[in-house]
Design a protein around this motif. Structure first.
Motif, PDB file in Angstrom:
ATOM      1  N   PRO A 130      38.867  22.156  90.264  1.00 38.56           N
ATOM      2  CA  PRO A 130      37.802  21.440  90.970  1.00 38.56           C
ATOM      3  C   PRO A 130      38.136  19.962  91.166  1.00 38.56           C
ATOM      4  N   SER A 131      37.407  19.332  92.049  1.00 40.02           N
ATOM      5  CA  SER A 131      37.572  17.884  92.273  1.00 40.02           C
ATOM      6  C   SER A 131      36.364  17.163  91.679  1.00 40.02           C
ATOM      7  N   ASN A 132      36.300  17.146  90.361  1.00 42.98           N
ATOM      8  CA  ASN A 132      35.185  16.503  89.673  1.00 42.98           C
ATOM      9  C   ASN A 132      35.421  15.004  89.538  1.00 42.98           C
ATOM     10  N   SER A 133      34.338  14.263  89.508  1.00 44.87           N
ATOM     11  CA  SER A 133      34.461  12.826  89.239  1.00 44.87           C
ATOM     12  C   SER A 133      34.903  12.594  87.801  1.00 44.87           C
ATOM     13  N   LYS A 134      34.510  13.529  86.926  1.00 45.69           N
ATOM     14  CA  LYS A 134      34.971  13.532  85.540  1.00 45.69           C
ATOM     15  C   LYS A 134      35.630  14.872  85.251  1.00 45.69           C
ATOM     16  N   ILE A 135      36.636  14.864  84.391  1.00 51.75           N
ATOM     17  CA  ILE A 135      37.261  16.114  83.967  1.00 51.75           C
ATOM     18  C   ILE A 135      36.272  16.856  83.063  1.00 51.75           C
ATOM     19  N   GLN A 136      36.045  18.113  83.384  1.00 56.58           N
ATOM     20  CA  GLN A 136      35.068  18.914  82.643  1.00 56.58           C
ATOM     21  C   GLN A 136      35.786  19.895  81.726  1.00 56.58           C
ATOM     22  N   ILE A 137      35.483  19.815  80.435  1.00 59.45           N
ATOM     23  CA  ILE A 137      36.084  20.700  79.435  1.00 59.45           C
ATOM     24  C   ILE A 137      34.996  21.611  78.892  1.00 59.45           C
ATOM     25  N   LEU A 138      35.196  22.916  79.025  1.00 60.36           N
ATOM     26  CA  LEU A 138      34.158  23.893  78.712  1.00 60.36           C
ATOM     27  C   LEU A 138      34.423  24.593  77.382  1.00 60.36           C
ATOM     28  N   PHE A 139      33.406  24.601  76.537  1.00 60.83           N
ATOM     29  CA  PHE A 139      33.375  25.430  75.331  1.00 60.83           C
ATOM     30  C   PHE A 139      32.243  26.432  75.533  1.00 60.83           C
ATOM     31  N   ALA A 140      32.581  27.703  75.727  1.00 66.93           N
ATOM     32  CA  ALA A 140      31.582  28.736  76.009  1.00 66.93           C
ATOM     33  C   ALA A 140      31.595  29.770  74.890  1.00 66.93           C
ATOM     34  N   ALA A 141      30.638  29.643  73.985  1.00 68.24           N
ATOM     35  CA  ALA A 141      30.558  30.547  72.839  1.00 68.24           C
ATOM     36  C   ALA A 141      29.240  30.291  72.127  1.00 68.24           C
ATOM     37  N   ARG A 142      28.905  31.198  71.217  1.00 68.83           N
ATOM     38  CA  ARG A 142      27.754  30.920  70.363  1.00 68.83           C
ATOM     39  C   ARG A 142      28.052  29.696  69.500  1.00 68.83           C
TER      40      ARG A 142
END
Length: 376
Positions: free
Chosen positions: A189-201
């Motif tokens: 993606p071309s985000n203004s900020k780099i997005q780091i995803l943690f997807a879990a309980r």
């Protein structure tokens, strides 16, 4: 009509990990029954044509009266439906269901280990673990019983306890699969900020505390450049769960955002640049399989389950368990290098196409069902 009964601990897990399989079993001519704890999503199961039964199952609790109630209800359901095959998923359904299936002589049994759970994680030893091992040794000693493991490490660990015998058939399937058309490749993606995803309980065993420490190490340098997204629910039943106050104290809605459980994982992963999961142990984490399919670089731990999703240096990085310093270092490498994120993301998609396709996983399950039925 041939009947199969799928026993899972909670409805949201059934929906995310087994619903597609159950729907394909319906198409294949099976009469499908399912039982799971009801968190309010039962209609999503019933609307597919599956006969659903709410089951009060505490995933980690050991109150003897509650456990006996759950045990009796499973016994009643199995005895009433008289399925040709039972498919039991996760540790407690496997332990209770296998004992009951042996008691009432259900001929075809499939047990799927989606990880070994809290009792076997982080080198824990307990009376509960000893009791579970004894029950499994007894229940698994029977004909026409098959097992699915998502990785060889879990199988070898249980084998060391001597719970399997020569009549048991062992299968290895890498996770519950991912729909490669639905989870199609999406460019960075071309985000203004780099997005780091943690997807879990939100569990300590998922490495939530190590991730928090890593975000703190990176904060001074990347506060205006990075956003960490925490996507997952609080799990109060789990002994490793963290509190809402823990998350609210950490999340500032700018550098760190906690957005709770999200149904639309496709949009969430697609809008992220990097996916991170510093877990202590997994079966085969669905969040990482989905990240591979969409084409995202991954930073995860070099532990059972997680390492099956990453080839070091090709589609991500593997870090030692509980090492928040190295976790921060590997995240920083990806934060600073978009070309690496792009190339690793492409390699992730390639890995998903080769190993994690849903069709391959579903077909293998249906083959096992048929094999169990033929031996009834």
């Amino acid at each position: 009509m041939k009947k199969i009964f799928i026993l899972v601990n909670v409805d949201w897990f059934f929906i995310s990990h087994r619903l597609c399989l159950a729907e394909e079993a319906l198409k294949d001519g099976w009469e499908v029954y399912a039982a799971a704890g009801d968190t309010g999503r039962s209609k999503e199961i019933e609307n597919t044509g599956i006969t659903y039964f709410p089951l009060p199952m505490s995933r980690s609790g050991m109150n003897i009266f509650n456990e006996l109630k759950t045990f009796r209800q499973i016994y009643t359901l199995y005895n009433k439906i008289k399925p040709d095959v039972v498919h039991q998923v996760a540790l407690k359904p496997i332990v209770y269901g296998s004992f009951i299936a042996k008691t009432i002589n259900i001929k075809g049994v499939l047990n799927s280990f989606s990880g070994l759970g809290y009792v076997f994680t982080d080198n824990r030893k307990s009376i509960a673990q000893s009791l579970i091992i004894k029950l499994m040794k007894y229940s698994f000693k029977r004909p026409n019983t098959q097992f699915i493991f998502q990785n060889k490490d879990d199988f070898l660990e249980l084998s060391n306890f001597g719970i399997f015998n020569e009549s048991n058939m062992i299968n290895f399937i890498k996770g519950s699969g991912v729909d490669l058309k639905k989870f199609s490749f999406v460019p960075q993606p071309s985000n203004s900020k780099i997005q780091i995803l943690f997807a879990a309980r939100m569990l300590l065993d998922k490495g939530i505390d190590e991730l928090r420490r890593a975000t703190e190490l990176l904060k001074d340098r990347y506060f205006q450049k990075v956003t960490f997204i925490l996507a997952g629910m609080i799990d109060e039943e789990n002994k490793a769960g963290v509190s809402e106050s823990y998350l609210l104290d950490w999340a500032d809605n700018s550098y760190v955002k906690w957005i709770g459980f999200q149904k639309d994982m496709i949009s969430l992963v697609s809008s992220s640049d990097i996916v991170v999961l510093p877990s202590y142990r997994e079966g085969m984490p669905k969040s990482l399989i989905e990240a591979c399919a969409i084409g995202r670089p991954i930073v995860t731990t070099n532990v059972i389950g997680c390492r099956e999703c990453v080839i070091e240096g090709e589609n991500g990085f593997l870090v030692p368990i509980k090492s928040y310093v190295e976790l921060a270092e590997k995240l920083e490498i990806l934060i600073l290098n978009k070309a690496m994120r792009v190339s690793m993301g492409a390699n992730s998609r390639k890995k998903a196409e080769e190993e994690f396709g849903l069709k391959k996983v579903v077909n293998k399950h249906l083959e096992i069902y048929s094999d169990l039925l033929e031996k009834v």
